[in-house]
Motif scaffolding. Structure first.
Motif, PDB file in Angstrom:
ATOM      1  N   PHE A 172      39.580  29.422  40.310  1.00 49.40           N
ATOM      2  CA  PHE A 172      38.394  30.521  39.643  1.00 49.40           C
ATOM      3  C   PHE A 172      37.162  30.603  41.445  1.00 49.40           C
ATOM      4  O   PHE A 172      37.059  31.155  41.646  1.00 49.40           O
ATOM      5  CB  PHE A 172      36.995  29.067  39.357  1.00 49.40           C
ATOM      6  N   ILE A 173      37.751  29.376  42.265  1.00 49.60           N
ATOM      7  CA  ILE A 173      37.189  29.775  43.773  1.00 49.60           C
ATOM      8  C   ILE A 173      38.429  30.678  44.118  1.00 49.60           C
ATOM      9  O   ILE A 173      37.936  31.201  44.994  1.00 49.60           O
ATOM     10  CB  ILE A 173      37.576  28.309  44.591  1.00 49.60           C
ATOM     11  N   GLU A 174      39.754  30.541  44.515  1.00 59.41           N
ATOM     12  CA  GLU A 174      40.589  31.601  44.563  1.00 59.41           C
ATOM     13  C   GLU A 174      40.068  33.211  43.175  1.00 59.41           C
ATOM     14  O   GLU A 174      40.078  33.853  44.581  1.00 59.41           O
ATOM     15  CB  GLU A 174      41.475  31.274  43.725  1.00 59.41           C
ATOM     16  N   SER A 175      39.513  33.142  42.670  1.00 57.24           N
ATOM     17  CA  SER A 175      39.450  34.222  42.270  1.00 57.24           C
ATOM     18  C   SER A 175      38.379  35.143  42.745  1.00 57.24           C
ATOM     19  O   SER A 175      37.890  36.252  43.097  1.00 57.24           O
ATOM     20  CB  SER A 175      39.062  34.408  40.683  1.00 57.24           C
ATOM     21  N   ALA A 176      36.976  34.334  43.755  1.00 58.46           N
ATOM     22  CA  ALA A 176      35.996  34.295  44.057  1.00 58.46           C
ATOM     23  C   ALA A 176      36.461  34.996  45.454  1.00 58.46           C
ATOM     24  O   ALA A 176      35.748  36.001  45.835  1.00 58.46           O
ATOM     25  CB  ALA A 176      35.207  33.471  43.940  1.00 58.46           C
ATOM     26  N   SER A 450      45.440  35.176  34.948  1.00 58.57           N
ATOM     27  CA  SER A 450      45.714  34.808  33.398  1.00 58.57           C
ATOM     28  C   SER A 450      43.891  34.120  32.988  1.00 58.57           C
ATOM     29  O   SER A 450      43.627  34.996  31.988  1.00 58.57           O
ATOM     30  CB  SER A 450      46.737  33.355  32.440  1.00 58.57           C
ATOM     31  N   GLU A 451      43.670  33.693  33.608  1.00 60.18           N
ATOM     32  CA  GLU A 451      42.304  33.147  33.066  1.00 60.18           C
ATOM     33  C   GLU A 451      40.631  34.574  33.797  1.00 60.18           C
ATOM     34  O   GLU A 451      39.758  34.201  33.641  1.00 60.18           O
ATOM     35  CB  GLU A 451      41.591  32.521  34.032  1.00 60.18           C
ATOM     36  N   PHE A 452      41.143  34.978  34.975  1.00 60.09           N
ATOM     37  CA  PHE A 452      40.505  35.651  35.883  1.00 60.09           C
ATOM     38  C   PHE A 452      40.650  36.923  35.596  1.00 60.09           C
ATOM     39  O   PHE A 452      41.673  37.288  35.644  1.00 60.09           O
ATOM     40  CB  PHE A 452      39.806  34.929  36.944  1.00 60.09           C
ATOM     41  N   CYS A 453      39.556  38.088  35.580  1.00 58.81           N
ATOM     42  CA  CYS A 453      40.023  39.534  35.242  1.00 58.81           C
ATOM     43  C   CYS A 453      39.459  39.941  36.344  1.00 58.81           C
ATOM     44  O   CYS A 453      38.882  39.837  37.956  1.00 58.81           O
ATOM     45  CB  CYS A 453      39.251  39.895  34.571  1.00 58.81           C
ATOM     46  N   MET A 454      40.822  40.479  38.054  1.00 60.39           N
ATOM     47  CA  MET A 454      40.626  40.633  38.892  1.00 60.39           C
ATOM     48  C   MET A 454      40.808  42.531  38.897  1.00 60.39           C
ATOM     49  O   MET A 454      41.519  42.744  38.068  1.00 60.39           O
ATOM     50  CB  MET A 454      41.812  40.069  39.825  1.00 60.39           C
ATOM     51  N   GLY A 455      40.693  43.796  39.715  1.00 58.23           N
ATOM     52  CA  GLY A 455      41.212  44.110  40.938  1.00 58.23           C
ATOM     53  C   GLY A 455      40.804  45.616  39.699  1.00 58.23           C
ATOM     54  O   GLY A 455      39.467  45.518  39.844  1.00 58.23           O
ATOM     55  N   LYS A 456      40.929  46.617  40.379  1.00 62.79           N
ATOM     56  CA  LYS A 456      40.446  47.220  40.748  1.00 62.79           C
ATOM     57  C   LYS A 456      40.800  48.735  39.528  1.00 62.79           C
ATOM     58  O   LYS A 456      40.950  48.300  38.464  1.00 62.79           O
ATOM     59  CB  LYS A 456      41.111  48.410  42.121  1.00 62.79           C
TER      60      LYS A 456
END
Lengths: 456, 628
Positions: A172-176, A450-456
């Motif tokens: 979570f931290i890293e996604s942020a 897998s848990e966090f929706c990332m990106g452009k």
């Protein structure tokens, strides 16, 4: 594992006298021992190749009276700074001293690691290299198999769930951090603090189980049962005499049980010999019998000894009825005499594994040993399913994990930025992984995706 | 038949972000270089997002700049908005991102290339490698022309056998309808290069006049702006900036997507390539994160001389009519006109584990590879590799050792180590969490970390290097000075502390301890430190970071020392792992296949256990003694 940090291990096989040597090698070995040793002088001020008298302390409490031998680099077996601690207080004390060293910054040595260091530092002849490589690979394979197999189901579950929690928070931290416009960390440190405190509580519980004397639970609790004179003690003697690497043997606390720790093909057994079970009016003998019956509950495996030269009697029936729901190997002892009970007969009657055996001719010993190891590796028998941390390597990993988690808390308290949290979280994650034998690889990246929706 | 035949030192195939850096580096290092592009109008093209940098990518650009690359300078001259991301977080994750004027960016890079001595830019499709045994000797183009060279750098990006897809429409082109390169793959296969097929995608571009910005949130740039390049004057980048906008998808958008999933080539199975999980199309997001009822969309200008707006967050390969329908559900885009469709693109790339950390092929002497061709994604990742490949091609021809960046000195090192060591199964994107020593690898100190290397390989100009040496000296001196200072509980001290809500002193204290308080920093304490010398922003920033985070930095420095020990244990290239009898079979197979250069790299290969590494260490000692 192949780094030049400081390693420690119990260097002698232990016997009943309880005298043992702990060897420490590496850059910081002298300063590490200094933190737990109190003698006339600090070790760092002592000359090489001298012996110092003093005490090992845990906090303000004396653990043992010891002699300490200092060998400074390069004049030592490994060519590093080496400290040897001669302990006198027996097995428990040796393990206690070892765990104090780990807390002070040493790491438990891998099998063959002292020798490997000696070799890598040019101390050993080349011809020995091959055998060292074999030693490293076979020992570590077996140790790994062992430690994973020995990990009780519930402990494994707890470690896996702790790791999963840690990984989720880190992801979570890293996604942020990677995608600051999608994930906001406002107010997050407080939440993380609560979660980390919860994880530390669990880790503490596990560490306590190690410290509170369950150390001796290491290995499969194996109970030898039988009526008097069935041949229980000679079975114990046979098993332990055959075994070259006796780890410990400790006289029982009561006059009628005897515990012995032995290793068969790399599997540790905690063997408990009991008083012969029979109906008795003798008060003292009855205490022994009751104790034997009570220990059935705690046993992982029961070796039930029958005298095959005599017919089954009510004492045998009494015992077998108590152990029907346990893992049992029935040994038809005295197969060297004329037998009147057959394997088939017993098997058909009780549907338990039956082996003919003689502690005189040693018939059946090999079969018994391989049956025990098979049962262990197939998972049929596993050591105590309650939550005990039984091995000092695992305990060391836990306390390392704990201090990483405490670093997270202090980073939170010091209002450090969030990216500092994940560094210590990942350290804790990897220490816990050492317990279950897992590595990190790409866990974090996978979790983020897998848990966090990332990106452009 | 007579054909054109020319000779160069270095051939660079492709003039995207990797190709430009490779060609510039090689030419600037004095090698006669030719760079091929399928179109002179697509040099340094940005076919997807209109920005440079972003989390961890900003680090790459900074590092590339410290080594003497071009991307940082180029964006400093052509950006139209800039932001320092994560500025409220720790210094290690601060990262610059600038919106680019795409066409200005491309034109300026082309001009830079054309103004560089030793560099020829040529429009032609390279179709074949010319080999001399196991050594590359040049390339052939579609016309049959022959270009002899002693080193070749392949940077074909997404052009190899490219095809673009939306709905059931398949166009056999590269990005933006540019010509694909359809022949080179075969030549690579003929030389036993193992290929992958990857996919990526881009959202639609929309006519700005058809957007209702009043329904969106405005997103402005930073003031003041921090430039990418360490050589750019800070005054020069304080320009008037252009806004971006934020809007969201909604349940209606998602319904349309779900109802038409069977018409997406992603889900109907037409697309064979593996796409990245971190850059999913909107249909991927809706399927995989079904519980989210909205996704962010960033509406960003493509430049000052176009009215095209990039709809970030909505990449798609849906048919045209579905694209219209879904874009029209978004607040502000209800009446939007699409200028270019969103599409997915598939392309050939290589398995990068065939490369050394120098980016030269292990089995083909003189052949280098960089960029999306290596299975990465992103302009910055491409440029960084291009720079390394270009430098190393040049160094090779100059008879010098290659420049190997590692995980402890740069994100570029992490990127390349991951690419050549791990078997990547999707386009690789840089992330800060991939850098285990990230506290040391900050964007603010990229020059301190890498300028020496850039200067020593002969790329970074001396004046820039001298500047860094001086900066380093000032930082060291100031840190040493500050560490000696004690602060008494004077009245002015107490009132300064109170003004920042910091607990007043009861006794004297060291200045460093005050700097470490979370609510204080080096600059804030200037009034109570009268002997402080006058220092630049950059120096003061480093001093502050160094003192504030010293404990953490020291810890990571220790880990790096451990790491370096393993990296310096080299494995001879002729090692036969079958000789190492105690290795487990899986480890032996992986090691034989990947042929790691050192023990550190070997330990990062999945399937190689710590016990295998121990065995290998002992074997290497034996081997060394036998050599003697």
């Amino acid at each position: 594992m192949y780094q030049s940090d400081t390693i420690a291990a119990i260097a002698t096989s232990m016997n009943s006298s309880g005298i043992g040597i702990i060897r420490v090698s590496g850059e910081n070995s002298i300063s590490i021992v200094d933190t737990i040793f109190r003698g006339k002088n600090k070790l760092k001020d002592c000359d090489s190749h001298t012996i110092q008298y003093g005490h090992i302390y845990s906090g303000d409490e004396i653990v043992d009276e010891v002699l300490v031998l200092i060998m400074k680099a390069p004049r030592s077996y490994t060519t590093e700074d080496v400290v040897e601690i001669d302990c006198h207080g027996g097995v428990l004390v040796l393990k206690k001293v070892l765990s104090l060293l780990v807390k002070a910054g040493a790491r438990i040595a891998e099998p063959g690691e002292f020798t490997k260091r000696a070799f890598l530092n040019g101390r050993i002849d080349l011809s020995e290299a091959e055998s060292i490589m074999d030693l490293i690979s076979s020992n570590s394979e077996l140790a790994m198999k062992n430690s994973i197999k020995q990990l009780s189901g519930s402990l494994n579950k707890i470690i896996v769930s702790l790791r999963d929690k840690i990984l989720y928070e880190t992801a979570f931290i890293e996604s942020a951090l990677d995608d600051p416009e999608h994930y906001d960390l406002t107010g997050y440190p407080e939440q993380l603090k609560e979660k980390v405190e919860g994880i530390i509580d669990t880790v503490d519980g596990l560490i306590d189980s190690f410290n509170s004397g369950h150390i001796l639970k290491e290995g499969i609790n194996t109970l030898i049962l039988g009526k008097p004179n069935a041949g229980k003690s000679s079975l114990l003697n046979t098993l332990s005499r055959r075994e070259r690497a006796i780890v410990t043997d400790i006289p029982g606390t009561t006059r009628d049980t005897l515990e012995e720790q032995i290793t068969i093909n790399g599997v540790s057994l905690n063997i408990i010999d009991t008083a012969g079970i029979r109906e008795t009016d003798d008060v003292v003998e009855k205490i022994g019998v009751d104790k034997a019956i009570n220990s059935i509950d705690d046993a992982d495996l029961i070796l039930f000894v029958l005298d095959s030269s005599r017919p089954l009697d009510e004492n045998d029936e009494f015992i077998i009825n108590k152990i029907l729901d346990k893992k049992v190997i029935i040994l038809l002892n005295k197969s060297d005499l004329s037998t009147i009970i057959s394997e088939e007969e017993i098997y058909n009657k009780y549907n338990k594994c039956v082996i003919s055996f003689s502690s005189v001719s040693l018939d059946g010993l090999k079969t018994l040993e391989s049956t025990i190891t098979d049962m262990f590796f197939s998972g049929e028998v596993r050591s105590d399913d309650t939550l005990y941390i039984t091995n000092s390597r695992q305990a060391a990993c836990l306390s390392n994990a704990k201090s990483s988690l405490e670093n997270v808390l202090s980073s939170i308290d010091n209002m450090m930025p969030e990216d500092f949290f994940s560094i210590d979280l990942m350290d804790a994650y990897s220490y816990l992984g050492e317990i279950t034998g897992e590595t990190i690889d790409d866990d974090l990246a996978n979790k983020i995706f897998s848990e966090f929706c990332m990106g452009k | 038949m007579s054909v054109v035949e020319e000779s160069y030192d270095v051939v660079v195939v492709g003039a995207g972000h990797a190709g430009c850096e490779a060609a510039l580096a090689s030419a600037r290092m004095g090698l006669n270089t030719i760079c091929f592009t399928v179109s002179m109008d697509s040099v340094a093209l940005m076919p997807c997002n209109p920005n440079i940098g972003g989390s961890s990518k900003g680090h790459l650009v900074r590092e590339l700049d410290a080594l003497g690359g071009q991307m940082g300078i180029n964006i400093d001259h052509t950006f139209i908005q800039s932001k320092m991301l994560n500025s409220s977080k720790g210094p290690a994750v601060h990262s610059l991102r600038a919106q680019a004027d795409k066409s200005a960016y491309s034109l300026r890079m082309r001009k830079t290339m054309q103004d560089t001595d030793n560099l020829t830019l040529r429009q032609a499709e390279v179709t074949e490698l010319i080999m001399d045994g196991k050594k590359v000797a040049g390339v052939k183009t579609l016309s049959g022309a022959i270009y002899h060279a002693r080193a070749v750098v392949i940077c074909t990006g997404t052009y190899l056998r490219a095809r673009c897809l939306y709905g059931d429409v398949i166009e056999h082109t590269g990005p933006n309808g540019l010509k694909a390169a359809n022949h080179l793959t075969q030549s690579l296969l003929d030389n036993n290069v193992e290929m992958n097929r990857f996919k990526t995608g881009t959202p639609a571009r929309v006519d700005s006049r058809s957007i209702d910005y009043s329904k969106m949130e405005i997103q402005l740039g930073d003031n003041p702006v921090v430039p990418f390049s360490f050589s750019t004057n800070r005054e020069a980048v304080q320009i008037e900036q252009v806004p971006c906008y934020l809007t969201y998808t909604n349940e209606k958008t998602h319904e349309i997507i779900r109802a038409n999933l069977d018409r997406s080539p992603m889900y109907s199975g037409v697309i064979e390539g593996t796409g990245p999980r971190y850059c999913p199309s909107i249909e991927d997001k809706v399927v995989r994160f079904a519980d989210k009822n909205r996704h962010q969309l960033f509406v960003e200008p493509e430049g000052l001389n176009t009215n095209e707006m990039y709809i970030g967050g909505m990449s798609s390969s849906m048919p045209e009519d579905v694209q219209y329908a879904m874009y029209h559900t978004v607040p502000g885009l209800e009446n939007c006109k699409i200028v270019r469709n969103a599409y997915a693109i598939e392309y050939d790339c290589i398995k990068a584990t065939q490369l050394k950390a120098s980016l030269e092929f292990k089995d083909i002497d003189g052949l280098f590879a960089a960029g999306q061709f290596n299975g990465s994604s992103g302009y910055e990742e491409a440029a960084a590799q291009g720079l390394v490949a270009g430098i190393n091609a040049a160094l090779k021809l100059l008879g010098k050792d290659p420049m190997i960046l590692d995980r402890s000195n740069s994100y570029i090192g992490v990127l390349i180590d991951d690419l050549v060591t791990k078997e990547t199964k999707e386009p690789y994107r840089m992330m800060t969490s991939r850098a285990e020593y990230r506290l040391l690898l900050r964007q603010d100190n990229a020059d301190l970390r890498l300028s020496k290397i850039g200067y020593e390989v002969g790329l970074l100009p001396k004046n820039r290097y001298d500047h860094v040496v001086e900066k380093e000296r000032q930082i060291e001196e100031e840190v040493a000075r500050v560490k000696e200072i004690n602060i008494g509980a004077r009245k002015e001290v107490q009132s300064l502390l109170e003004s920042y809500g910091s607990i007043p002193l009861s006794n004297g204290i060291k200045l460093v301890d005050l700097i470490r308080r979370p609510e204080l920093d080096y600059d804030k304490l200037a009034p109570i430190d009268p002997d402080r010398p006058e220092l630049s922003d950059e120096v003061r920033e480093e001093v502050n970071i160094y003192i504030k985070y010293e404990g953490y930095l020291t810890r990571q420095a220790k880990q790096v020392a451990q790491f370096k020990k393993l990296e310096s244990k080299m494995i001879p290239s002729d090692i036969d792992y079958d000789d190492v009898s105690s290795l487990r079979i899986e480890a032996r197979q992986k090691l034989t296949k990947l042929r790691p250069a050192n023990i550190g790299q070997a330990s990062r290969i999945s399937g190689v256990s710590p016990a295998d590494i121990s065995v290998l260490l002992v074997y290497l000692e034996t081997y060394k003694s036998k050599e003697k």
